[in-house]
Scaffold this active site. Structure first.
Site, PDB file in Angstrom:
ATOM      1  N   CYS A  71       2.498   0.122  -2.598  1.00 43.32           N
ATOM      2  CA  CYS A  71       1.355  -0.535  -1.943  1.00 43.32           C
ATOM      3  C   CYS A  71       0.597   0.443  -1.046  1.00 43.32           C
ATOM      4  CB  CYS A  71       1.872  -1.726  -1.133  1.00 43.32           C
ATOM      5  SG  CYS A  71       0.633  -2.512  -0.086  1.00 43.32           S
ATOM      6  N   CYS A  74       0.047  -0.865   2.474  1.00 43.79           N
ATOM      7  CA  CYS A  74       1.280  -0.792   3.270  1.00 43.79           C
ATOM      8  C   CYS A  74       1.487   0.618   3.801  1.00 43.79           C
ATOM      9  CB  CYS A  74       2.486  -1.217   2.436  1.00 43.79           C
ATOM     10  SG  CYS A  74       2.371  -2.885   1.752  1.00 43.79           S
TER      11      CYS A  74
END
Length: 186
Positions: A71, A74
């Site tokens: 991600c 993230c």
């Protein structure tokens, strides 16, 4: 023939230099391959995270982040999360839960994770206070963590809010349609 042939053996000094050179070369190769790679902020946080059940029962507020290694959002938020963990200095738990790990499927289901990064925000008694979806800046994470630590109202930010249960009148057939899972990105 009376010429002198080159010596086939090395002197003691040459042997020492050869050993030192080999050790230096091995050290350089090791550093280039392993030693210079600094652990990413996300990896540092994940490694230091308490198990969620322990964090939610140790009488400290908890910021639980659902994430995945792949991600980008993230990874973008990870340095600010690491700084939040350092700044709170043990007054708050910062816990990372990787959605790719089947061990956490019960948490993913319980907290209805439909996208990442998702932060679930818990009071010191382990009760869920709110949820945040999407990347948060360092300043936003500081405001959120201060509210959790001080047990004050969560900041009013887009994509963050207190959670409430739906009443029977709010539950319609269209709201019962299952939403895509956190891995779908559809």
């Amino acid at each position: 023939m009376t010429g002198s042939a080159p010596s086939a053996s090395l002197s003691a000094g040459q042997k020492v230099l050869l050993v030192i050179g080999a050790i230096a070369l091995a050290l350089i190769l090791f550093l280039l391959r392993n030693g210079l790679s600094v652990e990413s902020p996300m990896d540092q946080l994940a490694r230091r995270s308490l198990p969620p059940e322990q964090a939610l029962s140790n009488q400290k507020p908890t910021m639980l982040e659902f994430y995945a290694d792949w991600c980008e959002a993230c990874r973008e938020m990870a340095p600010a999360m690491l700084e939040t963990e350092r700044r709170t200095n043990g007054r708050m738990n910062v816990v990372l839960v990787n959605i790719e790990n089947p061990r956490w499927q019960d948490l993913i289901d319980r907290y209805e994770v439909n996208g990442i990064p998702q932060l679930n925000l818990f009071a010191a008694d382990g009760s869920l206070r709110g949820r945040s979806l999407g990347v948060r800046s360092a300043a936003q994470l500081e405001a959120i963590s201060n509210a959790l630590i001080d047990n004050t109202k969560l900041p009013q930010l887009a994509g963050i809010g207190s959670l409430s249960a739906l009443t029977a009148s709010e539950t319609t057939a269209s709201s019962l349609v299952s939403s895509p899972g956190p891995r779908s990105h559809s």
